[in-house]
Structure formats: C-alpha cells, structure tokens
Design an enzyme around this catalytic site. Structure first.
Site, short mmCIF file in Angstrom:
data_model
loop_
_atom_site.label_atom_id
_atom_site.label_comp_id
_atom_site.label_asym_id
_atom_site.label_seq_id
_atom_site.Cartn_x
_atom_site.Cartn_y
_atom_site.Cartn_z
N HIS A 1 0.83 5.22 1.12
CA HIS A 1 0.15 6.26 1.88
C HIS A 1 0.20 7.57 1.08
O HIS A 1 1.27 7.96 0.59
CB HIS A 1 0.88 6.52 3.21
CG HIS A 1 0.93 5.36 4.14
ND1 HIS A 1 0.13 5.26 5.26
CD2 HIS A 1 1.70 4.24 4.14
CE1 HIS A 1 0.41 4.14 5.91
NE2 HIS A 1 1.35 3.50 5.25
N HIS B 1 0.85 -1.20 0.00
CA HIS B 1 0.00 0.00 0.00
C HIS B 1 0.88 1.24 0.00
O HIS B 1 1.98 1.24 0.54
CB HIS B 1 -0.95 0.02 1.21
CG HIS B 1 -0.28 -0.17 2.53
ND1 HIS B 1 0.15 -1.41 2.95
CD2 HIS B 1 0.06 0.71 3.50
CE1 HIS B 1 0.72 -1.27 4.15
NE2 HIS B 1 0.69 0.00 4.49
#
Ligand code: 5GP
Ligand code: ZN
Length: 110
Positions: free
Chosen positions: A98, A96
């Site tokens: 941010h 992922h």
C-alpha cells in the site's frame, strides 16, 4: 487460480491503473484510506512478502518510488505498508504494498 489480484493483472476485473512495467502493476485501492492510496504488486503470483525474492522486492520498491513521484508525494512524504498474514490483517493473498499519502497521516502504526 482463484486470486482477485491475478484477475486484475489479467484484465478480467477492471482497475484504475497508475503505473505498469514488465514485473509490476500499480492501481488505485477500491476503498481508499487516504487521498492517494495505491497498491503496488508483482505480476507473478506470490502470497505475501515472505515469498518475495530479491529481484521482485527491488522491482516493487522501484515502482513504489515511481508511484510516489508520479502522485506528487515526494515532497511531503508518504507511507508504505504490506500486511502479511493473519496478525497483519492481510485480506488479499497476493503480495501488495500500500502507498498512502496526500494528507498528514496519523502516528498510529498498529
Ligand atoms: P490487505 O487488507 O490485503 O492489505 O489489502 C487489500 C486491499 O485491496 C484493501 O485495501 C482493499 O480495499 C483492496 N481491494 C479489495 N478488492 C479490490 C478490488 O477489487 N479492486 C481494488 N482496486 N482494490 C481492492
Ligand atoms: Zn494472485
């Protein structure tokens, strides 16, 4: 597979969706570190950046651009971070990115 983010992608755990396309999903971080804190991830499970192929990396960066524009971060800027492994303090082992913004961030990078 017992992966928190795979469960969010499958809709088994609720999230606040910001953007979705065929290959990626973006939703708000549950513990935001800035006024805008969005996580961008591939729908296909991979542990972290080391496992990303070029097509996935491109799709993720396009979604980062989309989220930045959509969330009003394009003018004043923003930061992208992808924690990788132990020293990177990665806590969820599904790749992922941010996206942080909406305020003046500090100059600290680690
Ligand atoms: P990491 O530390 O792996 O880079 O980032 C994991 C992020 O996922 C953290 O910022 C944390 O707040 C967020 N997070 C953990 N569990 C959940 C959840 O159930 N829902 C959402 N939306 N974010 C989560
Ligand atoms: Zn996963």
């Amino acid at each position: 597979m017992d992966c928190l983010f795979c469960k969010i992608i499958a809709g088994e755990i609720p999230s606040t969706k910001v953007y979705e396309d065929e290959h990626t999903l973006a939703f708000r971080d549950i513990n935001p570190q800035a006024p805008v804190h969005v996580l961008v991830l591939p729908k296909k499970h991979m542990a972290n950046l080391l496992e990303a192929d070029g097509e996935t990396a491109g799709a993720l960066l396009r979604t980062v651009q989309q989220v930045a524009k959509q969330e009003g971060l394009a003018q004043d800027g923003f930061r992208v971070v992808s924690n990788c492994g132990k020293n990177g303090c990665q806590s969820v082992e599904h790749l992922h990115i941010h996206v942080l913004g909406g305020k003046q961030l500090t100059g600290e990078m680690g």
